[in-house]
Motif scaffolding. Structure first.
Motif, PDB file in Angstrom:
ATOM      1  N   ALA A 160       2.215   1.063  -8.857  1.00 48.16           N
ATOM      2  CA  ALA A 160       3.241   0.321  -8.135  1.00 48.16           C
ATOM      3  C   ALA A 160       2.662  -0.361  -6.892  1.00 48.16           C
ATOM      4  N   VAL A 161       1.796   0.347  -6.169  1.00 47.55           N
ATOM      5  CA  VAL A 161       1.170  -0.246  -4.981  1.00 47.55           C
ATOM      6  C   VAL A 161       0.285  -1.417  -5.379  1.00 47.55           C
ATOM      7  N   ALA A 182       8.844   1.562   5.389  1.00 46.24           N
ATOM      8  CA  ALA A 182       9.647   0.703   4.505  1.00 46.24           C
ATOM      9  C   ALA A 182      10.924   0.255   5.221  1.00 46.24           C
ATOM     10  N   PRO A 234       9.197  -2.846   2.309  1.00 43.77           N
ATOM     11  CA  PRO A 234       8.458  -2.082   1.279  1.00 43.77           C
ATOM     12  C   PRO A 234       7.100  -2.677   0.925  1.00 43.77           C
ATOM     13  N   ASP A 235       6.917  -3.993   1.143  1.00 46.10           N
ATOM     14  CA  ASP A 235       5.652  -4.627   0.767  1.00 46.10           C
ATOM     15  C   ASP A 235       4.728  -4.846   1.960  1.00 46.10           C
ATOM     16  N   ARG A 263       1.792   4.714   1.157  1.00 44.70           N
ATOM     17  CA  ARG A 263       2.061   5.077  -0.242  1.00 44.70           C
ATOM     18  C   ARG A 263       0.756   5.353  -0.989  1.00 44.70           C
ATOM     19  N   LEU A 320       2.363   0.063   2.299  1.00 42.03           N
ATOM     20  CA  LEU A 320       1.557   0.275   1.092  1.00 42.03           C
ATOM     21  C   LEU A 320       0.408   1.238   1.363  1.00 42.03           C
ATOM     22  N   THR A 370      -6.407  -4.900  -2.157  1.00 45.56           N
ATOM     23  CA  THR A 370      -6.075  -4.855  -3.582  1.00 45.56           C
ATOM     24  C   THR A 370      -7.201  -4.199  -4.367  1.00 45.56           C
ATOM     25  N   SER A 425       2.299  -4.493  -6.066  1.00 48.71           N
ATOM     26  CA  SER A 425       2.769  -5.099  -4.822  1.00 48.71           C
ATOM     27  C   SER A 425       1.637  -5.824  -4.100  1.00 48.71           C
ATOM     28  N   ARG A 426       0.469  -5.203  -4.052  1.00 52.42           N
ATOM     29  CA  ARG A 426      -0.665  -5.838  -3.376  1.00 52.42           C
ATOM     30  C   ARG A 426      -1.076  -7.129  -4.082  1.00 52.42           C
ATOM     31  N   ARG A 449       0.778  -9.045  -5.788  1.00 49.42           N
ATOM     32  CA  ARG A 449       1.826 -10.040  -5.589  1.00 49.42           C
ATOM     33  C   ARG A 449       1.790 -10.619  -4.175  1.00 49.42           C
ATOM     34  N   THR A 450       1.469  -9.789  -3.186  1.00 47.79           N
ATOM     35  CA  THR A 450       1.573 -10.246  -1.797  1.00 47.79           C
ATOM     36  C   THR A 450       0.268 -10.753  -1.208  1.00 47.79           C
TER      37      THR A 450
END
Length: 777
Positions: free
Chosen positions: A513-514, A477, A482-483, A491, A488, A529, A517-518, A520-521
């Protein structure tokens, strides 16, 4: 044997299906009438309790149980019987097929229920309350967990009678020592909170709280602090429901807000009046409303009663879904669980470590170690300014970097061969040298620590693995963001190890949470994902949230089939998980069909002898056993043992697991001499291969005792049960569920030998430990 207790010589407890502050609820068989029932056992009362109090409590229980048994209404759970057995007070009730409202909300991800369902539930509960209030019965603890929605749409209120216990003698406060009044803070009426007179209109207020929650997704005062919740009930007007959910009918909002009036006089006169208003609002062209009749506003807030002193945190009522790992198999008779839920030895990816629980997938369970994503191979890039190795270090020579990369790859090769301990030592040394040469946050250093964490997990050192993955996640991170996919991945491995440690709630938070993020990215259909969603579905099943788990696994399987093909290994891993959740939901015929499809597909894609194919065949045997088709299961396990022996050898842990399944099914077919011989052989082999205290060895040793018991050789069985109990206490601790189950086995054996006083003392000791630690039976 401890798994199947007999109450009053009639009700055989099979599986714990609920647990709360007052006691436990079990599915059971009424052996006199041959029907399935539910048995609610109140927590045992220890010797520290006042004798007068216990006498009054028992009399109160009998009186309330008679009242509960007298209630005959389609909206009230039927009580068949009640009594006391070995100091435990119990009620026998109809066994309901459905979910309570807390579970429905949880399965709906805390989103409100459909409007039509909310109104229908309101009408049915009002009808049931109208009946019970006419009988002079006030529930006093109405909450989502006490209202069941059956599969046919019917609604039933549970715990009449039990909920009223102690209103006059301080039952709850004396049992728990906390001084909390009857009721659950999120659903308590103002008069309950203030210790005032409670009548049927208190139930109406609690119903208003329940309807508010299922209509909006949160109770009217959804606060973290119990004091704030209580003050909210007493002093604060609730926010109108339509501010949370605009599509709710205005008439229904008015009804719920009337129920939440601060004074009893401001609420509907009774539940029958409430039901009439609901029906009118549901069917009439103009909703009927009732003028609000609040009492006079207080000049200053009334003091909260003394029992609120020291309260800090309140919790919404949660569903009764058990957080189980290996659910007891009611059809297994005295065999109980087949293997332990927490294997310690080396684990083969894709092969179940428990016949009832497929091995939890790492972020990419279907791929070999060298293909795992996110930093599992050396990264020869550098960080920091040109000419440095980062953090002001001189740039390492190409030769130094190449040597470390070669050693890193050698560690990966050892892992692929299953030599995890050696691989771990290589990665530990390379990580230390890379940290010195390149810096602690350099991608190469973190890649080595990542692989070290992976080997620690594979050698049973989950706590150490969690520490390593946590450090890698923090370092990535800082260095990558973090992303970043590598961050990820670390995490996600943290979440996986948390699941190995049984910390499924924490694992759920990390996975969620992971996943966010996945998505979103990289988008919802990216392979990483979908891998995270697969792991989240797996973890949900370990939290007991089986419907959610099944739904999510099915969605992931369909998405993977669309992107990768129906027979891609990743797709088949998720289809395997779908089959697992079907079994845990009791849909064993569907699970059997799904496992057969996976086995056939894996045989075509991976080969008939591939470990993943054999794992699916093993689960076919489990499903056949659960369906009572033990003869077919026996033949399958014979063939599986032959294949495993040919492919992996006679002493391989998976060969022994198949032999264990064979022995269990011999017992189910009442071939106990053969079952005993098989159990003894498997136990001896497991002791030599895995060690005398390995969980699988102890399961086999217990199976020896089971067979001895069925053959009437109780003295020999007792000695073996004591060995198992002693080993589990030594390894797991005296209060671990497996250790307690073993002591119950021992007590049952003592009963069979006529040592009743010893058996009773041992049962009481186990009950005390469970009560003290909150351990499930």
């Amino acid at each position: 044997m401890g798994d199947s207790r007999l109450i009053q010589g009639r009700y055989r407890l099979l599986e714990q299906i609920g647990r709360g502050g007052m006691g436990e609820v079990w599915s059971a068989t009424d052996e006199s009438l041959g029907r399935r029932v539910a048995v609610k056992c109140l927590k045992p009362l220890g010797p520290q309790q006042d004798k007068h109090f216990i006498r009054v409590l028992r009399e109160r229980f009998r009186r309330e149980a008679r009242v509960a048994a007298s209630l005959q209404h389609r909206g009230v759970t039927v009580v068949h019987d009640f009594g006391e057995d070995d100091g435990v007070l119990f009620l026998v009730m109809e066994l309901l097929d459905g979910r309570n409202l807390s579970q429905l909300l949880e399965e709906n991800r805390q989103h409100p229920l459909p409007v039509d369902d909310v109104v229908d539930i309101a009408e049915q509960v009002a009808d049931a309350l109208a009946y019970t209030h006419r009988q002079g019965i006030v529930h006093r603890d109405l909450k989502p967990a006490n209202i069941m929605r059956l599969v046919d749409g019917a609604v039933k209120i549970c715990d009449f009678g039990i909920a009223r216990l102690g209103a006059d003698i301080g039952f709850t406060s004396r049992l728990t020592g906390t001084g909390v009044a009857m009721g659950t803070p999120h659903y308590m009426s103002p008069e309950q909170i203030s210790g005032g007179h409670v009548d049927h209109r208190s139930d109406l207020y609690s119903l208003g709280c329940v309807l508010y929650e299922i209509a909006t997704g949160a109770p009217p005062f959804d606060l973290d602090d119990a004091w704030a919740v209580l003050v909210g009930h007493r002093d604060t007007p609730p926010a109108p429901l339509r501010t949370h959910r605009s599509e709710l009918p205005a008439a229904f909002e008015r009804i719920v807000l009337d129920l939440l009036a601060k004074t009893p006089e401001g609420r509907p006169d009774d539940a029958a009046d409430l039901r009439r208003r609901i029906v009118s609002a549901r069917t009439g062209p103009v909703a009927l409303t009732r003028p609000v009749r609040p009492g006079p506003p207080p000049t200053r807030p009334a003091r909260l009663p003394s029992w609120t002193r020291g309260m800090t945190t309140g919790h919404k009522a949660a569903g009764a879904a058990a957080l189980r790992t290996t659910p007891h198999d009611p059809s297994a008779g005295l065999t109980g669980e087949w293997t332990s839920p927490a294997p310690i030895g080396p684990i083969v990816p894709g092969v179940p470590t428990d016949p009832a629980i497929p091995f939890g997938p790492a972020p990419d369970l279907s791929r070999p170690a060298h293909q795992r994503p996110a930093g599992n191979t050396g990264n020869t890039g550098t960080t920091g300014p040109a000419g440095s190795g980062g953090h002001g270090r001189p740039t390492p020579s190409p030769e130094q970097v190449a040597v470390l990369l070669s050693r890193h790859d050698a560690g990966l090769s050892l892992g692929r061969l299953g030599r995890w301990a050696e691989a771990g030592e290589v990665h530990r040394a390379v990580a230390a040298e890379r940290a010195e040469l390149l810096g602690p946050d350099h991608p190469d250093t973190l890649a080595s620590r990542y692989e070290l964490g992976f080997t620690l997990g594979r050698t049973g050192r989950a706590t150490d693995a969690l520490r390593e993955f946590g450090a890698v996640a923090e370092g990535r991170a800082r260095a990558l963001g973090p992303d970043h996919p590598d961050t990820l991945a670390a995490r996600q491995e943290m979440a996986y190890v948390l699941g190995q440690l049984g910390r499924h709630a924490e694992a759920h938070q990390v996975y969620a949470a992971v996943l966010a993020s996945r998505e979103r990215t990289t988008g919802p259909d990216h392979p990483d994902t979908l891998r995270c969603r697969h792991n989240l579905a797996f973890n949900l099943s370990r939290l007991g949230r089986l419907e959610e788990s099944h739904r999510m696994a099915h969605e992931v399987a369909e998405a993977r089939a669309r992107l990768l093909g129906r027979e891609h290994p990743d797709t088949l891993v998720t289809r395997y998980e779908v089959a697992y959740t079907l079994g845990q939901l009791g849909r064993w015929s569907a699970a059997l069909a799904a496992y057969r499809e996976v086995a056939a597909a894996r045989a075509g894609v991976l080969g008939a002898d591939h470990p993943d194919t054999l794992a699916a065949r093993y689960e076919i045997g489990i499903s056949l056993g659960r369906l009572g088709r033990s003869a077919e299961a026996l033949e399958l396990y014979r063939d599986l043992v032959t294949t495993r022996t040919r492919v992996h050898g006679p002493d391989d842990p998976e060969t022994l697991r198949a032999r264990h399944g064979l022995g269990v099914n011999l017992g189910r077919l009442a071939r106990w001499e053969e079952a005993l011989a098989e159990a003894r052989e498997v136990c001896a082999l497991r002791e030599r291969v895995l060690g005398p205290d390995h969980p699988d060895t102890l399961v086999s040793r217990r199976e020896v005792a089971v067979s001895l018991g069925w053959l009437g050789r109780w003295s020999e069985a007792l000695a073996v049960y004591r060995e198992v109990a002693g080993a589990r206490e030594r390894v797991l601790g005296a209060d671990h569920p497996d250790a307690l189950a073993s002591r119950n086995d021992e007590a049952h054996c003592l009963e069979q030998l006529g040592h009743h006083a010893e058996a009773v003392e041992l049962y009481r000791r186990v009950a005390t430990l469970r009560l003290r630690t909150g351990t499930r039976a």
